[in-house]
Design an enzyme around this catalytic site. Structure first.
Site, mmCIF file in Angstrom:
data_model
loop_
_atom_site.group_PDB
_atom_site.id
_atom_site.type_symbol
_atom_site.label_atom_id
_atom_site.label_comp_id
_atom_site.label_asym_id
_atom_site.label_seq_id
_atom_site.Cartn_x
_atom_site.Cartn_y
_atom_site.Cartn_z
ATOM 1 N N LYS B 160 -69.345 38.251 -57.838
ATOM 2 C CA LYS B 160 -68.705 37.060 -58.415
ATOM 3 C C LYS B 160 -67.332 37.409 -59.013
ATOM 4 C CE LYS B 160 -67.993 33.209 -60.743
ATOM 5 N NZ LYS B 160 -67.308 32.083 -60.126
ATOM 6 N N LYS B 232 -60.476 35.670 -68.702
ATOM 7 C CA LYS B 232 -61.781 36.321 -68.846
ATOM 8 C C LYS B 232 -62.142 37.140 -67.605
ATOM 9 C CE LYS B 232 -65.468 33.607 -68.383
ATOM 10 N NZ LYS B 232 -66.507 33.940 -67.380
#
Lengths: 264, 264
Positions: B160, B232
Site C-alpha cells: 500500500k 504521512k
C-alpha cells in the site's frame, strides 16, 4: 521503429524510397517494393512528402542540411518530422523549409516499436493546417490516434517530451518501490502484478513493471534498455523548464541520476 | 471513507455498531439500523469482528489501547485493521492481540471515497490464514478485489505504501509537466486529456490530471486536497527505505518538497 512505420505505409499502398544508416535495415522494405537509396537526400523527391525518424537533433539536422536534400524536396514538398527532438530545432527546421518554399509538420509518436508494427502509435502533430491535412492519411496509416496541438511548431514536441518525462518518473518510482519492497521481504513481481492490474493500469507500469520487478536489486534508469532515450528526453525536458523558468525539481533529480555514471 | 465502507457492510446484511470522532458522521448508518456508540471500545464485542479505518498510527493506537477495547473484543475476536499505518505499528498491534488471544488482519485499501461507495476498493491483506478466511466475506462486501500478501503482518502495508508513493510521484511529475507546458504555450488541460486517454490510462492520471492541469501555475503537492495523506505516506515510505538501507532519491525529494512549507 522507422522500419515498422514504413511497412505500414507500404501496406496502405504508398510507394517508398527508403534510407537507413545501416543499409540492411531497408531490406524487408525493398522485398515489399520499396526502393532503397544510398543517401538521405535521395529519399526526397520534387514536391512530394519525406518522412524522417531518427535518433536525435543532430541526426535530423544532418539529413535536412545534407547536400541536395532541400533542393530535391523543392517547392511544395512536405517534410513530416517524427523524431523526438528539441522544439527549438524543430522550429529552426520549419524556418529553413520556409526559405525553400517547402512545408514542415512535426509529428512525434508515443509507443514502443511493437506499437509501430501494430499501427497503434499515438501521434501528436503541429504545423500549418494545409500541411497537416496533407500528412493526415499517412499518419493514419501509422497510428491509432492523432492529436492536433495547433499551428505552432514545437507544441507537439512539448507534449511528447512531457509524456516521456512522466513515463521516466514512473519508472524511477517503480525502481525505488521494488527495491524497498524486496528488502522488506515482499516479492516485487507479486507487488507490481497487483499494482499494474488495479491502480496503475497504464502501459508504462504494465510493460516496465515486470522488467523492473525481476531486477529489483540492481536496476537503474541507466540500466534500462535504450537508456540513451531517457538521457536525451530528460535533457530536453530540463532544457525547456530552464528556458521557461519553471521549477522542475523532479526533472532535475532524474537528470542528475541519469548523469551519475557514464552512459552505456 | 469509513462511512462508505460501513454502508456496504450494512447492505451486505451485517449488523454494525459504529463509532466516529464526529458523532454526526454515524447518522446515515444509524438511519439504516446501525447502533451508534459513544466510545471506540464499545464497537468491540466478545469474539466478534471489529474494523478500524482511521487517520494515522496514533489514532489507531489510541483506539486499540483505549480502556476496555481489548477486553471487550476478547478471546477469538478479530481486529480488521484497514488504515494506512506503519508496518511496525501494525506488527506491534498484532503482538498485542496475541497477548489477549484475539486475532489481527491488516487490510489497507486503494481507492478514493467514491470507490469505497461503489464497492470498488482494491484491498491488500496480510495475517494468519484462518483470520483472513474469516475476514474475507466482509472484505468482499467492501472491495472489488482482494490481494493476499501472506501471513507476515506489515506486508500488505508495504504494498500500500509503495502504491501511494508511485501515485504521489505521478502527481509531482504531472505538476512539473503541466507547469512547463503552460509556460511553453500549451494548454495543460488539452495535454493531460491526450496523455490520460492514451499512454497514461491509470486512475491517478485521469483523476488528478484534470485538477492539476487547471491549476498548473500554482498547484503543489501541499496544495492537493488531503495533502496530509501525502505527507504521512511519503514519510512512511521513506522510513521503510531508510530502515532497509535502500536508496530512494525520489522519495527523499518528495519528502523534502512536502516538508518545505508548513502543512495546511
Amino acid at each position: 521503429m522507422g522500419q515498422a512505420m514504413a511497412l505500414n505505409l507500404i501496406k496502405a499502398g504508398y510507394t517508398l524510397r527508403v534510407y537507413n544508416r545501416t543499409a540492411g535495415r531497408a531490406e524487408p522494405l525493398v522485398a515489399l517494393g520499396a526502393e532503397s537509396v544510398s543517401r538521405p537526400s535521395e529519399a526526397a523527391t520534387k514536391g512530394n512528402i519525406v518522412i524522417t525518424m531518427v535518433t536525435d537533433d543532430s541526426a535530423l539536422e544532418d539529413i535536412v542540411r545534407s547536400e541536395g536534400f532541400m533542393e530535391r524536396l523543392g517547392r511544395g514538398g512536405l517534410h513530416l518530422s517524427m523524431s523526438t527532438v528539441s522544439p527549438a530545432t524543430s522550429r529552426q527546421l520549419a524556418d529553413f523549409h520556409d526559405e525553400y518554399g517547402s512545408h514542415y509538420v512535426e509529428a512525434p509518436v508515443f509507443g514502443p516499436p511493437e506499437a509501430a508494427t501494430a499501427r497503434k502509435l499515438w501521434i501528436c502533430i503541429a504545423g500549418s493546417k494545409e500541411a497537416k491535412k496533407r500528412a493526415l492519411p499517412l499518419l493514419d496509416a501509422m497510428g491509432q490516434g492523432i492529436f492536433d496541438f495547433g499551428e505552432r511548431i514545437g507544441s507537439a514536441l512539448i507534449v511528447k517530451i512531457c509524456g516521456n518525462f512522466i513515463s521516466f518518473t514512473a519508472m524511477e518510482a517503480m525502481m525505488e518501490a521494488c527495491r524497498m519492497a524486496q528488502k522488506n521481504g515482499i516479492n516485487p513481481s507479486e507487488m507490481m502484478e497487483m499494482l499494474s492490474r488495479t491502480m496503475f493500469t497504464a502501459p508504462v507500469y504494465q510493460n516496465f513493471g515486470k522488467l523492473i520487478a525481476i531486477n529489483a536489486e540492481q536496476i537503474t534508469l541507466q540500466g534500462l534498455p535504450n537508456s540513451w532515450i531517457v538521457v536525451k528526453d530528460i535533457g530536453l525536458f530540463k532544457e525547456r523548464a530552464v528556458m521557461a523558468e519553471t521549477e522542475a525539481p523532479l526533472a532535475n533529480l532524474l537528470n542528475d541520476l541519469i548523469s551519475e555514471s557514464p552512459s552505456p
